[in-house]
Design a protein around this motif. Sequence first.
Motif, PDB file in Angstrom:
ATOM      1  N   HIS A 187      33.279  22.229  24.809  1.00 57.35           N
ATOM      2  CA  HIS A 187      33.116  21.752  23.431  1.00 57.35           C
ATOM      3  C   HIS A 187      34.491  21.412  22.838  1.00 57.35           C
ATOM      4  O   HIS A 187      35.497  21.979  23.251  1.00 57.35           O
ATOM      5  N   TRP A 191      34.506  23.685  17.437  1.00 51.07           N
ATOM      6  CA  TRP A 191      33.054  23.766  17.650  1.00 51.07           C
ATOM      7  C   TRP A 191      32.508  25.143  17.285  1.00 51.07           C
ATOM      8  O   TRP A 191      31.482  25.247  16.635  1.00 51.07           O
ATOM      9  N   THR A 226      37.124  14.142  20.107  1.00 47.68           N
ATOM     10  CA  THR A 226      35.682  14.423  20.205  1.00 47.68           C
ATOM     11  C   THR A 226      34.946  13.398  21.083  1.00 47.68           C
ATOM     12  O   THR A 226      33.928  13.724  21.671  1.00 47.68           O
TER      13      THR A 226
END
Length: 316
Positions: A187, A191, A226
């Motif tokens: 992640h 996160w 991301t």
Amino acid sequence: WEKYLEVCHAQAAPERLFRLVSNAFEVGWLLEAIDPINQSLFCSMSVVCVRGHRIRLQYIGYKDCYDIWVNSDSPFIFPCGFCKRTGRQLLPPKEHDPKSFDWNNYVESNPNFSIAPEEVFASMPTSLSNLTKFEIKDKLEAIDRQNSELICVATVIDMLGDVVLIHFDGWDSEYDYWTHATSALIHPVGWCEENGRLLSPPQGYVGENFNWEQHLNETGFRAAPTQCFDCVPHEFVTGMKLEAVDPRNQSLVRVASVSEVEEHRIKIHFDGWDSIYDEWFDVDSSDLHPVNWCQKTGHPLEPQLTVKDRDQNKGG
Ligand code: MLY
């Protein structure tokens, strides 16, 4: 399978959840492979058995109790010379000097072996330029496969095509693992905070509240953007049938069912066996196969244990 699914009123895990290719490997062929126990190591191995789409590999010079089984299309096996070509360190066969080791010399003095031809590898070195947007040293939050309740501060330390090597900050390399860039195990930074989960700080981290900004500043590396993360939720559902490698005897593939489902892992029940033998598999495990995989690939399949087998005490 058809009859068994009907009797169980069960649904087969859909084939599109798995991959299928052919196996052209032969016994005696030499190759380089990532050590599944210590995944930052590349080892010199020989093929000792070929069964369906699976091959059994031996660390050259080591006892067969360390042998591993991999699928023939594994992204973690490479032609001889791969490490040298890509600037990685190869662990040579036992008692060979890593500095002077050369595969061609090795084959000359060991004529029982031959170098596996490059075209049998699914991940050809030419296709191994990095496909992901990750960069080496990118920071992220990753699940520890060995302690799967922990989400930890981690770093991408190597990349091959679309798989990345995850290292946990402050920890030994024994926890390192390779995973697909789209894996549910990784992640972006932040996160845990966003999802109300606890983040495990680097080992030896001093201070109560770990702070990403400070850690990034101190280490001088960026948070992985991301866009690097593209996790598609898995579609396994409790009760689905599949074929799974028995972790207690890696040479066997058994009739199995999904008995529990979590975000990034599924619990596998071996049909007919006591549930004490159930095991968790990460959803990206290469040891999970669709119904009929064994038949299609020419691998023996261990059927469900029957009441009769159990009475004869085969069920533990
Ligand atoms: N009980 C283990 C947990 C190790 C976790 C390592 N991860 C975070 C990489 C120990 O303390 O050794």
